[in-house]
Motif scaffolding. Structure first.
Motif, PDB file in Angstrom:
ATOM      1  N   LEU A 112      16.679  -7.591 -10.812  1.00  0.00           N
ATOM      2  CA  LEU A 112      17.754  -8.138 -11.672  1.00  0.00           C
ATOM      3  C   LEU A 112      18.451  -6.764 -12.045  1.00  0.00           C
ATOM      4  O   LEU A 112      17.767  -5.744 -12.629  1.00  0.00           O
ATOM      5  CB  LEU A 112      17.153  -8.846 -12.778  1.00  0.00           C
ATOM      6  CG  LEU A 112      18.324  -9.431 -13.701  1.00  0.00           C
ATOM      7  CD1 LEU A 112      18.131 -10.783 -14.065  1.00  0.00           C
ATOM      8  CD2 LEU A 112      18.125  -8.432 -14.861  1.00  0.00           C
ATOM      9  N   ARG A 113      19.881  -6.960 -12.428  1.00  0.00           N
ATOM     10  CA  ARG A 113      20.637  -5.838 -13.177  1.00  0.00           C
ATOM     11  C   ARG A 113      21.893  -6.577 -13.699  1.00  0.00           C
ATOM     12  O   ARG A 113      22.305  -7.549 -13.192  1.00  0.00           O
ATOM     13  CB  ARG A 113      21.076  -4.826 -12.001  1.00  0.00           C
ATOM     14  CG  ARG A 113      21.740  -3.601 -12.656  1.00  0.00           C
ATOM     15  CD  ARG A 113      22.484  -2.589 -11.831  1.00  0.00           C
ATOM     16  NE  ARG A 113      23.656  -2.470 -12.548  1.00  0.00           N
ATOM     17  CZ  ARG A 113      24.566  -1.987 -11.685  1.00  0.00           C
ATOM     18  NH1 ARG A 113      24.652  -1.299 -10.516  1.00  0.00           N
ATOM     19  NH2 ARG A 113      25.960  -1.580 -12.372  1.00  0.00           N
ATOM     20  N   MET A 162      21.066 -10.870  -9.461  1.00  0.00           N
ATOM     21  CA  MET A 162      19.618 -10.678  -9.168  1.00  0.00           C
ATOM     22  C   MET A 162      19.292 -11.412  -7.773  1.00  0.00           C
ATOM     23  O   MET A 162      20.056 -12.214  -7.141  1.00  0.00           O
ATOM     24  CB  MET A 162      18.972 -11.519 -10.304  1.00  0.00           C
ATOM     25  CG  MET A 162      19.087 -13.059 -10.394  1.00  0.00           C
ATOM     26  SD  MET A 162      18.193 -14.027  -8.931  1.00  0.00           S
ATOM     27  CE  MET A 162      16.492 -13.684  -9.556  1.00  0.00           C
ATOM     28  N   SER A 163      18.444 -11.033  -7.352  1.00  0.00           N
ATOM     29  CA  SER A 163      17.867 -11.741  -5.886  1.00  0.00           C
ATOM     30  C   SER A 163      16.375 -11.793  -5.754  1.00  0.00           C
ATOM     31  O   SER A 163      15.692 -10.815  -6.575  1.00  0.00           O
ATOM     32  CB  SER A 163      18.478 -11.144  -4.813  1.00  0.00           C
ATOM     33  OG  SER A 163      17.943  -9.793  -4.621  1.00  0.00           O
ATOM     34  N   THR A 164      15.523 -12.386  -5.089  1.00  0.00           N
ATOM     35  CA  THR A 164      14.264 -12.370  -4.907  1.00  0.00           C
ATOM     36  C   THR A 164      14.216 -12.022  -3.410  1.00  0.00           C
ATOM     37  O   THR A 164      14.852 -12.166  -2.428  1.00  0.00           O
ATOM     38  CB  THR A 164      13.572 -13.635  -5.239  1.00  0.00           C
ATOM     39  OG1 THR A 164      13.696 -14.638  -4.287  1.00  0.00           O
ATOM     40  CG2 THR A 164      13.921 -14.152  -6.796  1.00  0.00           C
ATOM     41  N   ASP A 165      12.795 -11.527  -3.253  1.00  0.00           N
ATOM     42  CA  ASP A 165      12.552 -11.292  -1.715  1.00  0.00           C
ATOM     43  C   ASP A 165      12.250 -12.658  -1.063  1.00  0.00           C
ATOM     44  O   ASP A 165      11.932 -12.707   0.311  1.00  0.00           O
ATOM     45  CB  ASP A 165      11.141 -10.513  -1.657  1.00  0.00           C
ATOM     46  CG  ASP A 165      10.127 -10.802  -2.649  1.00  0.00           C
ATOM     47  OD1 ASP A 165      10.149 -12.030  -3.011  1.00  0.00           O
ATOM     48  OD2 ASP A 165       8.974  -9.940  -2.628  1.00  0.00           O
ATOM     49  N   GLY A 166      12.487 -13.773  -1.653  1.00  0.00           N
ATOM     50  CA  GLY A 166      12.133 -15.221  -1.041  1.00  0.00           C
ATOM     51  C   GLY A 166      13.596 -15.863  -0.715  1.00  0.00           C
ATOM     52  O   GLY A 166      13.535 -16.746  -0.279  1.00  0.00           O
ATOM     53  N   GLY A 167      14.467 -14.970  -1.137  1.00  0.00           N
ATOM     54  CA  GLY A 167      15.805 -15.330  -0.656  1.00  0.00           C
ATOM     55  C   GLY A 167      16.745 -15.887  -1.632  1.00  0.00           C
ATOM     56  O   GLY A 167      17.898 -16.390  -1.544  1.00  0.00           O
ATOM     57  N   ALA A 220      24.527  -2.880  -6.981  1.00  0.00           N
ATOM     58  CA  ALA A 220      23.140  -3.017  -7.643  1.00  0.00           C
ATOM     59  C   ALA A 220      22.080  -2.779  -6.555  1.00  0.00           C
ATOM     60  O   ALA A 220      21.731  -3.344  -5.738  1.00  0.00           O
ATOM     61  CB  ALA A 220      22.998  -4.254  -8.150  1.00  0.00           C
ATOM     62  N   GLU A 221      21.225  -1.586  -6.512  1.00  0.00           N
ATOM     63  CA  GLU A 221      20.299  -1.303  -5.878  1.00  0.00           C
ATOM     64  C   GLU A 221      19.093  -2.267  -5.838  1.00  0.00           C
ATOM     65  O   GLU A 221      18.802  -2.514  -6.859  1.00  0.00           O
ATOM     66  CB  GLU A 221      19.751   0.277  -5.917  1.00  0.00           C
ATOM     67  CG  GLU A 221      20.949   1.313  -5.821  1.00  0.00           C
ATOM     68  CD  GLU A 221      21.492   1.261  -4.450  1.00  0.00           C
ATOM     69  OE1 GLU A 221      20.490   0.933  -3.392  1.00  0.00           O
ATOM     70  OE2 GLU A 221      22.502   1.526  -4.177  1.00  0.00           O
ATOM     71  N   GLY A 222      18.483  -2.496  -4.650  1.00  0.00           N
ATOM     72  CA  GLY A 222      17.502  -3.499  -4.671  1.00  0.00           C
ATOM     73  C   GLY A 222      17.800  -4.887  -4.590  1.00  0.00           C
ATOM     74  O   GLY A 222      16.924  -5.752  -4.411  1.00  0.00           O
ATOM     75  N   ASP A 225      22.660  -8.174  -0.705  1.00  0.00           N
ATOM     76  CA  ASP A 225      24.039  -8.040  -0.381  1.00  0.00           C
ATOM     77  C   ASP A 225      24.675  -9.596  -0.457  1.00  0.00           C
ATOM     78  O   ASP A 225      25.948  -9.339  -0.838  1.00  0.00           O
ATOM     79  CB  ASP A 225      24.485  -7.348   0.854  1.00  0.00           C
ATOM     80  CG  ASP A 225      24.019  -5.876   0.815  1.00  0.00           C
ATOM     81  OD1 ASP A 225      23.919  -5.269  -0.187  1.00  0.00           O
ATOM     82  OD2 ASP A 225      24.104  -5.363   2.048  1.00  0.00           O
ATOM     83  N   GLU A 226      24.076 -10.501  -0.525  1.00  0.00           N
ATOM     84  CA  GLU A 226      24.419 -11.659  -0.422  1.00  0.00           C
ATOM     85  C   GLU A 226      24.616 -12.455  -2.182  1.00  0.00           C
ATOM     86  O   GLU A 226      24.967 -13.516  -2.268  1.00  0.00           O
ATOM     87  CB  GLU A 226      23.567 -12.792   0.263  1.00  0.00           C
ATOM     88  CG  GLU A 226      23.493 -12.446   1.664  1.00  0.00           C
ATOM     89  CD  GLU A 226      24.948 -12.629   2.591  1.00  0.00           C
ATOM     90  OE1 GLU A 226      25.510 -13.387   2.162  1.00  0.00           O
ATOM     91  OE2 GLU A 226      25.363 -11.553   3.197  1.00  0.00           O
ATOM     92  N   ALA A 227      23.990 -11.661  -2.961  1.00  0.00           N
ATOM     93  CA  ALA A 227      23.967 -11.907  -4.333  1.00  0.00           C
ATOM     94  C   ALA A 227      25.439 -11.747  -4.975  1.00  0.00           C
ATOM     95  O   ALA A 227      26.166 -10.873  -4.496  1.00  0.00           O
ATOM     96  CB  ALA A 227      22.999 -11.306  -4.885  1.00  0.00           C
TER      97      ALA A 227
END
Length: 265
Positions: A112-113, A162-167, A220-222, A225-227
């Motif tokens: 999250l950023r 924000m995003s999660t590694d679960g999509g 926002a690193e990490g 790109d879809e967020a």
């Protein structure tokens, strides 16, 4: 601790393969571990507790990848639509009659950023904050059912991403409302952080400002790109937001005989 999906597979004829994915973004691929067997008679002595999450599979070979879900000769069949597009058909490296395969299901991590001050809650428990030009990582845990947050802005263009590694990503799938002050979190919106809070479905959807990497906020690193950078649709300097997370669900397919275990059960 990670969970494990373990599959005992038997090739009953024709091409041998197994494909699976979960709603947390886990899928069969080159990271799946598989061993080939000519018989199942000595499985328990060769690999005691191989279906358990704490079994050490680091010496097992990586699975042989046979092609992405939808590839011939298996194609796609009714009921398999929920399998992720990136999931791969796999088998043991050797073309054996039997195979044991293991897929680790890691706890999802949210990145999250914000250009504002943010406090994050998972199932009502405060986790961490993110401040300007910093990305923070939050372990969601296997039981995560809802992400809630409070954000405050000092004025000007405000956004959270924000995003999660679960999509899971930020955007219109979130519900956000503007509040007058943090005190409203404990009065008008008491309980909004909890998983069973009933009123959030009536909140407006979050306003999407731009995708990650746009001209307003930059990259926002990490974060995926879809967020989208988001904020409450009605603006304001104080907002609260919620997103319900889908429970872990496994979808799988094989043209062979299979026994499936999750953490040994």
């Amino acid at each position: 601790e990670d969970s494990v999906i373990a599959a005992q597979l038997e090739n009953t004829g024709g091409p041998a393969g197994f494909v699976a994915s979960t709603t947390k973004g886990i899928k069969t691929d080159e990271h799946t571990r598989c061993v080939g067997l000519t018989s199942l008679e000595n499985v328990d002595s060769l690999y005691p507790r191989w279906t358990e999450s704490d079994f050490d599979d680091t010496k097992w070979p990586a699975a042989r990848v046979l092609g992405q879900h939808g590839v011939n000769p298996w194609g796609k069949k009714p009921g398999s639509e929920a399998i992720a597009a990136g999931a791969q058909w796999v088998w043991a490296q050797a073309n054996t009659k039997y195979a044991l395969c293991r897929v680790r299901v890691k706890d999802a991590v949210a990145t999250l950023r914000s250009d504002e001050q943010v406090t994050v809650f998972i199932n009502g428990e405060e986790q961490t904050g993110a401040s300007k030009e910093e990305s923070s990582q939050i372990a969601l845990g296997a039981e995560a059912g809802v992400i809630s947050l409070y954000a405050s802005s000092e004025g000007g263009l405000a956004g959270i991403i924000m995003s999660t590694d679960g999509g899971v990503t930020s955007g219109r799938n979130w519900r956000c409302v503007c509040i007058d002050s943090p005190a409203e979190m404990e009065s008008t919106y008491a309980g909004f952080k909890d998983i069973d809070y009933p009123d959030a479905k009536y909140w407006p959807r979050a306003s999407e400002i731009e995708k990650n990497g746009g001209s307003l906020f930059g990259k926002a690193e990490g974060v995926s790109d879809e967020a989208h950078w988001m904020w409450a649709a009605n603006g304001g300097n104080h907002i609260i937001c919620r997103l319900r997370l889908r429970p872990l669900k496994l979808t799988f397919r094989t043209d062979d005989r299979m026994s499936l275990f999750v953490d040994g059960k």
